[in-house]
Write a protein that holds these residues in place. Structure first.
Motif, PDB file in Angstrom:
ATOM      1  N   ILE A  17       0.808  -1.217   0.000  1.00 31.36           N
ATOM      2  CA  ILE A  17       0.000   0.000   0.000  1.00 31.36           C
ATOM      3  C   ILE A  17       0.850   1.280   0.000  1.00 31.36           C
ATOM      4  O   ILE A  17       0.533   2.222  -0.726  1.00 31.36           O
ATOM      5  CB  ILE A  17      -0.987  -0.008   1.186  1.00 31.36           C
ATOM      6  CG1 ILE A  17      -1.920  -1.226   1.102  1.00 31.36           C
ATOM      7  CG2 ILE A  17      -1.783   1.279   1.253  1.00 31.36           C
ATOM      8  CD1 ILE A  17      -2.786  -1.279  -0.147  1.00 31.36           C
ATOM      9  N   LYS A  53      -9.401   5.172  -2.055  1.00 36.32           N
ATOM     10  CA  LYS A  53     -10.774   5.664  -2.248  1.00 36.32           C
ATOM     11  C   LYS A  53     -10.993   7.084  -1.692  1.00 36.32           C
ATOM     12  O   LYS A  53     -11.511   7.947  -2.407  1.00 36.32           O
ATOM     13  CB  LYS A  53     -11.761   4.680  -1.624  1.00 36.32           C
ATOM     14  CG  LYS A  53     -12.939   4.366  -2.522  1.00 36.32           C
ATOM     15  CD  LYS A  53     -13.832   3.325  -1.910  1.00 36.32           C
ATOM     16  CE  LYS A  53     -15.124   3.301  -2.686  1.00 36.32           C
ATOM     17  NZ  LYS A  53     -16.142   2.461  -2.079  1.00 36.32           N
ATOM     18  N   GLY A  97      -7.452  -4.038  -2.703  1.00 40.46           N
ATOM     19  CA  GLY A  97      -6.855  -3.349  -1.558  1.00 40.46           C
ATOM     20  C   GLY A  97      -6.297  -1.986  -1.938  1.00 40.46           C
ATOM     21  O   GLY A  97      -6.380  -1.031  -1.161  1.00 40.46           O
ATOM     22  N   GLU A 131      -9.241   0.378  -2.310  1.00 38.58           N
ATOM     23  CA  GLU A 131      -9.762   0.748  -0.985  1.00 38.58           C
ATOM     24  C   GLU A 131      -8.873   1.787  -0.321  1.00 38.58           C
ATOM     25  O   GLU A 131      -9.351   2.741   0.279  1.00 38.58           O
ATOM     26  CB  GLU A 131      -9.821  -0.506  -0.093  1.00 38.58           C
ATOM     27  CG  GLU A 131     -10.661  -1.625  -0.640  1.00 38.58           C
ATOM     28  CD  GLU A 131     -11.955  -1.816   0.109  1.00 38.58           C
ATOM     29  OE1 GLU A 131     -12.308  -0.950   0.919  1.00 38.58           O
ATOM     30  OE2 GLU A 131     -12.605  -2.837  -0.126  1.00 38.58           O
ATOM     31  N   ALA A 132      -7.563   1.597  -0.437  1.00 37.83           N
ATOM     32  CA  ALA A 132      -6.629   2.530   0.205  1.00 37.83           C
ATOM     33  C   ALA A 132      -6.713   3.927  -0.418  1.00 37.83           C
ATOM     34  O   ALA A 132      -6.553   4.934   0.274  1.00 37.83           O
ATOM     35  CB  ALA A 132      -5.197   2.006   0.089  1.00 37.83           C
TER      36      ALA A 132
END
Lengths: 406, 349
Positions: A88, A118, A112, A115-116
């Protein structure tokens, strides 16, 4: 004194390295109008087997756009790629760096990663097209789009097919296995919502690390649970390894294995060979043998131009990436037509993508639509079977429920 | 070692961290530059600085546990996750203020760390490392499966920190929060290490049997070390959660735990300065190999970029290996040599 001289030399080298970090990247095309699209993808790391393939396909699409289509109304596209290695912090760093270099939209990789980013995408109003489509990444609808069936939707479509084809009165027993992350666990979200309605009984949920190489435990549990079908949500290497281990304990053929999107059928067939016979795939693209479809012809032309080859019999990722790229390019094109180059930004591109309705992407059916409330693009899958080294459709297009997060 | 010609005449001066006027001037100039950094840097550089600072807080805790007390932990990322999720739940589900959730995250994580530190009373070395790996998987299993609280494998949204109604959602605005918290945590770590607790930790690390014989309670100090280390991890986790605005299990993998240990080893175990150097070195090196791979692939377009990405990772690993071969005592040892050279200049010895 030798250590002292070494230390001074090391300190100077370190200072030079730090200064070069602050210099703009040499990759930038200077002085030329370009539309920059960022690409954050795993070229190294546990999912790089799929990432490397997909990256090359994006490069081909950008090259074709620039060399053959003349870019976006004469303006060339530039792909700013960054290897995220499934980490990430590297996703963040790659995103920031690409934004600094002028990227207005992105291709993203893993759920992932989406999501990080967003909250950042919402704040900076940057649209992305992602291959990582867990329920949370695309709902509530915002700045993340996809042009393949989302992971959970893919399993929902598979359950719909089971309902149509399962002849016995008892529920069909399905085991779910996959990565222990948002990708792998997406199928279980669909299962909780729709399994009962489709006469499906989930008999096992087995998750493993993306770095796992042995799946004897998983296939043994699938056997012991008495599963009729085993759905795999993982990339191609684990899928091939699961087939190997299933064959080792003698359940290949007794249990029908199925895999969803984000596993490359080409790589699976290369790795597992004859073990793929009878393997099912929830496909959302036309198969390579459908050469009457202009999109398949275009993919073959691209492959011939840049690699001197054509679509292999089990190729799917190339077609998937072609679809994703072309839909995204169409959105950018519409935005450019509306606001012009100087005002082109993420918000305009989002508006352009949202305006795509019943889009005829070179003969691919069903046609694709986006909207402010539906970022999926693709809502149908078709069951495809590996037969004699080819992908053979065994069903018609099945609508997939839009599985929203719980 | 003090600069040439400097002598301490009082006990308080001898014990202080900043001892000379020049050191005070350098410190103040450094702090001014640090806080002025966002005004002359790009967004990417500020973002990198934020990530580095948060990693420093996490690694400082690991330094106290592994570097000072000798308890190897390969589960540190999971404790960072505990802090991140505690802060996420406290702020988004219960509406607590970020400024209250931050220290509470540290305390909560410290209590969890006490529980997982219990094996250290019976096992050490490789066996303790394995126990901490188990701790990592247990914690991540709970996070992945406790869907009602943590959102499971989908993670959860975290509100950005606010001050007086102003949202600290940008890199620049959050930079000051991160830097202030990092400086506070560095001061706390420094004072722990040079105080009674630090001396006890070092005694346990060097020879736990002798330490116990001298009256240092292994039970008390090993658990205290775990508590402090995981407190730091919890603070780092909370900072991370409010920086990103989302927490997700994939942000806290076993590889992150290994990298925290790697940063500690590269920087020099047992020293605060070494910890800071190690984090900066590895993070900046990671950025540099990414840029290097892009520059080289742009210069040789006929060769696929994947090759350069892989080569970059090889270079990254090679630099670390070479470093460990030629400087096993870490960057801090190099720094000490440089300081000694400066202070003794122009005299060789």
């Amino acid at each position: 004194m030798r250590p002292r001289r070494q230390t001074i030399i090391l300190s100077v080298i370190t200072a030079i390295l730090i200064v070069t970090l602050l210099v703009p990247s040499a990759c930038q095309v200077k002085g030329e109008q370009t539309i920059k699209i960022g690409e954050l993808i795993d070229l190294t790391g546990p999912t790089s087997d799929a990432g490397q393939e997909m990256h090359q396909d994006y490069v081909d699409n950008i090259k074709w756009l620039n060399e053959v289509d003349g870019g976006f109304n004469g303006i060339k596209a530039e792909l700013l790629w960054f290897d995220t290695a499934y980490q990430i912090p590297r996703v963040l760093s790659g995103y920031k760096r690409a934004r600094e270099q002028g990227a207005v939209a992105f291709f993203l990789w893993a759920a992932g990663d989406v999501e990080a980013l967003k909250p950042t995408l919402e704040r900076e109003k940057v649209p992305i097209s992602t291959s990582g489509t867990s329920p949370n990444t695309i709902y509530p609808s915002g700045w993340a789009y996809t042009s393949q069936s989302a992971y959970a939707d893919n399993f929902a479509g598979f359950m719909s097919w089971l309902k149509q084809t399962w002849k016995e009165t008892r529920p069909v027993k399905v085991a779910i296995t996959g990565f222990d992350n948002a990708f792998g666990r997406s199928a279980s979200v669909a299962a909780r919502k729709y399994a009962k309605d489709n006469n499906v009984q989930i008999v096992a949920e087995l998750y493993f690390s993306p770095a796992a190489m042995d799946f004897t435990t998983e296939v043994t549990k699938i056997r012991d649970a008495g599963a009729d079908y085993a759905y795999i949500s993982a990339s191609q290497v684990p899928v091939a390894a699961i087939l190997r281990d299933a064959n080792k304990i003698g359940i290949l053929g007794k249990v029908k294995f199925v895999h969803g999107t984000s596993s490359s059928p080409l790589q699976i067939s290369r790795l597992a060979g004859a073990l793929t016979e009878g393997l099912l795939y929830c496909d959302d693209n036309p198969v390579p043998s459908e050469t009457n479809i202009p999109a398949i012809q275009r993919c073959n032309e691209m492959l011939m131009k840049y690699h001197g080859t054509k679509l292999a019999d089990t190729e799917d990722v190339y077609i998937q990436t072609f679809t994703r790229s072309q839909l995204f390019f169409e959105g950018i094109r519409r935005a450019l037509n509306k606001v012009g180059y100087d005002k082109l930004d993420g918000a305009a591109i989002k508006e352009g993508i949202d305006s795509i309705k019943d889009f005829d992407l070179m003969g691919i059916t069903p046609r694709m639509s986006f909207g402010p409330d539906d970022p999926r693009g693709r809502e149908h899958i078709r069951m495809v079977e590996y037969k004699g080294g080819k992908l053979v459709p065994i069903s018609d297009w099945i609508y997939c429920e839009f599985v929203k997060p719980e | 070692m003090l600069p040439c010609g400097s002598f301490t005449q009082r006990y308080e001066t001898d014990m202080s961290i900043v001892r000379t006027k020049m050191q005070w001037i350098l410190l103040i100039v450094f702090l001014l530059l640090l806080f002025a950094f966002p005004w002359f840097s790009s967004n990417w550089a500020i973002s990198l600085a934020n990530v580095i600072a948060i990693s420093i807080v996490a690694t400082l805790g690991l330094n106290i546990l592994s570097g000072c007390t000798g308890q190897i932990s390969i589960g540190h990322a999971a404790f960072v996750a505990v802090g991140a999720y505690f802060s996420a739940v406290a702020t988004s589900t219960y509406g607590l203020s970020t400024w209250i959730a931050l220290p509470l995250s540290g305390l909560f994580t410290g209590i969890i760390g006490l529980f997982f530190g219990l094996p250290s009373l019976r096992i050490k070395g490789v066996y303790l490392a394995l126990a901490t790996i188990a701790a990592h998987f247990i914690i991540m299993f709970v996070i992945n499966n406790w869907r009602g609280v943590t959102g499971g494998s989908y993670g959860m949204q975290v509100p950005f920190a606010t001050i007086g109604g102003i949202s600290l959602s940008t890199d620049r605005s959050y930079y000051y929060v991160v830097m202030i918290v990092t400086i506070i945590m560095i001061v706390i770590a420094k004072n722990i290490m040079r105080g009674k607790f630090g001396r006890a930790f070092i005694a346990v690390r060097d020879n736990d049997l002798a330490a116990e014989t001298m009256g240092i309670s292994l039970f008390r100090y090993k658990l205290l070390s775990f508590f402090i280390a995981t407190f730091f991890a919890g603070i780092a986790g909370a900072l991370w959660a409010h920086y990103l605005g989302v927490v997700h299990p994939e942000q806290f993998t076993i590889w992150d735990s290994i990298w925290y240990l790697g940063m500690l080893i590269i920087g020099g175990m047992g020293s605060i300065t070494g910890t800071i150097f190690g984090v900066i070195f590895l993070k900046v090196l990671g950025e540099y190999v990414t840029i290097f791979s892009q520059m080289v692939s742009a210069a040789f377009p006929a060769i696929a970029e994947q090759s350069f990405a892989s080569i970059a990772q090889i270079v990254y690993g090679l630099v670390i290996i070479l470093f460990l071969i030629f400087e096993p005592r870490g960057l801090y040892h190099r720094w000490e040599i440089l300081k000694a050279y400066y202070r003794l200049f122009p005299f060789a010895h």
